[in-house]
Design a protein around this motif. Sequence first.
Motif, PDB file in Angstrom:
ATOM      1  N   SER A   1       7.020 -20.285  -0.381  1.00  0.00           N
ATOM      2  CA  SER A   1       6.623 -18.876  -0.454  1.00  0.00           C
ATOM      3  C   SER A   1       7.673 -17.948   0.139  1.00  0.00           C
ATOM      4  O   SER A   1       7.905 -16.854  -0.380  1.00  0.00           O
ATOM      5  N   TYR A   2       8.352 -18.385   1.240  1.00  0.00           N
ATOM      6  CA  TYR A   2       9.396 -17.499   1.777  1.00  0.00           C
ATOM      7  C   TYR A   2      10.740 -17.733   1.098  1.00  0.00           C
ATOM      8  O   TYR A   2      11.579 -16.839   1.042  1.00  0.00           O
ATOM      9  N   THR A   3      10.944 -18.925   0.550  1.00  0.00           N
ATOM     10  CA  THR A   3      12.199 -19.193  -0.160  1.00  0.00           C
ATOM     11  C   THR A   3      12.275 -18.389  -1.454  1.00  0.00           C
ATOM     12  O   THR A   3      13.317 -17.802  -1.783  1.00  0.00           O
ATOM     13  N   TYR A   4      11.154 -18.348  -2.179  1.00  0.00           N
ATOM     14  CA  TYR A   4      11.131 -17.655  -3.470  1.00  0.00           C
ATOM     15  C   TYR A   4      10.467 -16.282  -3.391  1.00  0.00           C
ATOM     16  O   TYR A   4      10.168 -15.674  -4.409  1.00  0.00           O
ATOM     17  N   ASN A   5      10.200 -15.844  -2.155  1.00  0.00           N
ATOM     18  CA  ASN A   5       9.697 -14.493  -1.910  1.00  0.00           C
ATOM     19  C   ASN A   5       8.389 -14.213  -2.654  1.00  0.00           C
ATOM     20  O   ASN A   5       8.215 -13.158  -3.266  1.00  0.00           O
ATOM     21  N   TRP A   6       7.475 -15.177  -2.603  1.00  0.00           N
ATOM     22  CA  TRP A   6       6.160 -14.948  -3.204  1.00  0.00           C
ATOM     23  C   TRP A   6       5.449 -13.859  -2.417  1.00  0.00           C
ATOM     24  O   TRP A   6       5.507 -13.810  -1.199  1.00  0.00           O
ATOM     25  N   LYS A   7       4.742 -12.994  -3.120  1.00  0.00           N
ATOM     26  CA  LYS A   7       4.072 -11.868  -2.473  1.00  0.00           C
ATOM     27  C   LYS A   7       2.606 -11.789  -2.898  1.00  0.00           C
ATOM     28  O   LYS A   7       2.261 -12.145  -4.025  1.00  0.00           O
ATOM     29  N   LEU A   8       1.776 -11.300  -2.009  1.00  0.00           N
ATOM     30  CA  LEU A   8       0.412 -10.937  -2.360  1.00  0.00           C
ATOM     31  C   LEU A   8       0.413  -9.502  -2.883  1.00  0.00           C
ATOM     32  O   LEU A   8       1.291  -8.710  -2.520  1.00  0.00           O
ATOM     33  N   PRO A   9      -0.550  -9.141  -3.738  1.00  0.00           N
ATOM     34  CA  PRO A   9      -0.620  -7.745  -4.199  1.00  0.00           C
ATOM     35  C   PRO A   9      -0.799  -6.795  -3.015  1.00  0.00           C
ATOM     36  O   PRO A   9      -1.526  -7.098  -2.065  1.00  0.00           O
ATOM     37  N   HIS A  10      -0.119  -5.682  -3.043  1.00  0.00           N
ATOM     38  CA  HIS A  10      -0.286  -4.690  -1.981  1.00  0.00           C
ATOM     39  C   HIS A  10      -0.020  -3.301  -2.538  1.00  0.00           C
ATOM     40  O   HIS A  10       0.665  -3.134  -3.544  1.00  0.00           O
ATOM     41  N   ARG A  11      -0.585  -2.297  -1.870  1.00  0.00           N
ATOM     42  CA  ARG A  11      -0.394  -0.902  -2.258  1.00  0.00           C
ATOM     43  C   ARG A  11       0.164  -0.128  -1.078  1.00  0.00           C
ATOM     44  O   ARG A  11      -0.170  -0.398   0.068  1.00  0.00           O
ATOM     45  N   SER A  12       0.996   0.827  -1.374  1.00  0.00           N
ATOM     46  CA  SER A  12       1.592   1.653  -0.329  1.00  0.00           C
ATOM     47  C   SER A  12       1.213   3.113  -0.551  1.00  0.00           C
ATOM     48  O   SER A  12       1.254   3.607  -1.676  1.00  0.00           O
ATOM     49  N   LEU A  13       0.800   3.785   0.523  1.00  0.00           N
ATOM     50  CA  LEU A  13       0.475   5.205   0.461  1.00  0.00           C
ATOM     51  C   LEU A  13       1.660   6.059   0.899  1.00  0.00           C
ATOM     52  O   LEU A  13       1.574   7.277   0.889  1.00  0.00           O
ATOM     53  N   ARG A  14       2.744   5.391   1.298  1.00  0.00           N
ATOM     54  CA  ARG A  14       3.892   6.117   1.842  1.00  0.00           C
ATOM     55  C   ARG A  14       4.497   7.043   0.782  1.00  0.00           C
ATOM     56  O   ARG A  14       4.693   8.213   1.010  1.00  0.00           O
ATOM     57  N   ASN A  15       4.791   6.492  -0.385  1.00  0.00           N
ATOM     58  CA  ASN A  15       5.414   7.300  -1.425  1.00  0.00           C
ATOM     59  C   ASN A  15       4.497   8.399  -1.912  1.00  0.00           C
ATOM     60  O   ASN A  15       4.910   9.518  -2.205  1.00  0.00           O
ATOM     61  N   GLN A  16       3.179   8.074  -1.975  1.00  0.00           N
ATOM     62  CA  GLN A  16       2.216   9.073  -2.419  1.00  0.00           C
ATOM     63  C   GLN A  16       2.155  10.235  -1.442  1.00  0.00           C
ATOM     64  O   GLN A  16       2.109  11.403  -1.840  1.00  0.00           O
ATOM     65  N   SER A  17       2.187   9.936  -0.150  1.00  0.00           N
ATOM     66  CA  SER A  17       2.161  10.987   0.860  1.00  0.00           C
ATOM     67  C   SER A  17       3.412  11.859   0.782  1.00  0.00           C
ATOM     68  O   SER A  17       3.367  13.080   0.922  1.00  0.00           O
ATOM     69  N   MET A  18       4.556  11.229   0.516  1.00  0.00           N
ATOM     70  CA  MET A  18       5.805  11.982   0.416  1.00  0.00           C
ATOM     71  C   MET A  18       5.793  12.890  -0.816  1.00  0.00           C
ATOM     72  O   MET A  18       6.273  14.019  -0.772  1.00  0.00           O
ATOM     73  N   ASP A  19       5.193  12.408  -1.920  1.00  0.00           N
ATOM     74  CA  ASP A  19       5.114  13.220  -3.133  1.00  0.00           C
ATOM     75  C   ASP A  19       4.252  14.458  -2.908  1.00  0.00           C
ATOM     76  O   ASP A  19       4.553  15.557  -3.370  1.00  0.00           O
ATOM     77  N   GLN A  20       3.127  14.256  -2.170  1.00  0.00           N
ATOM     78  CA  GLN A  20       2.223  15.371  -1.938  1.00  0.00           C
ATOM     79  C   GLN A  20       2.844  16.426  -0.999  1.00  0.00           C
ATOM     80  O   GLN A  20       2.546  17.600  -1.107  1.00  0.00           O
TER      81      GLN A  20
END
Length: 206
Positions: free
Chosen positions: A186-205
């Motif tokens: 998982s760390y060798t091939y950079n497997w990821k769980l789904p996630h959402r970020s509010l950072r970009n949305q806050s910057m857009d607003q």
Amino acid sequence: MTWEVLSIIGTIAFAISGAIVAMEEEYDLLGVYILGIVTAFGGGAIRNLLIGVPVSALWEQGTLFLIALLAMTVVYLFPQKTLAHWKRWGNFFDALGLSAFAIQGALYAVKMNHPLSAVIVAAVLTGSGGGIIRDILAGRKPLVLRAEIYAVWAIVAGVAVGTKLASTPVELYLLFVVVTLLRILSYTYNWKLPHRSLRNQSMDQS
């Protein structure tokens, strides 16, 4: 015997992992020992609190404390040139500790006749609790709380032990190898769980 072997493997792996992180953050000798001990025994302390075992039970593990101290001392005394290569092994030792302690925590809960939900929680807390405390003390974002797959493998171990899919020593050692390999992949091939970020949305607003 399986319990004791897993405890030793997990203790050595997490003690080394904590020591490596401490040296990466340029902590002094005392900081290296403290971070290593916290990483090796922090998960077990949290687990004991939640499943009804006195935290003082940790102080009965004198042999494991000595093993942890010895492992950290060996790592600390390695030549500087060699330590540069040891840093690359930080994730590997973390994977060993996660797998060994997750299975050990699950076995602990099963031994106390707790339900499957408690077995899974014990596996997750024992496998990742020490790493969370280590990362917080080192000023890092806890690995288990990021998108990278980490605690999922502890859940897998908890389910396997709690449902008796792995119960004999051979099955438990095989589970240890499988969980370790999954974490490494998982760390060798950079497997990821789904996630959402509010950072970009806050910057857009703004």
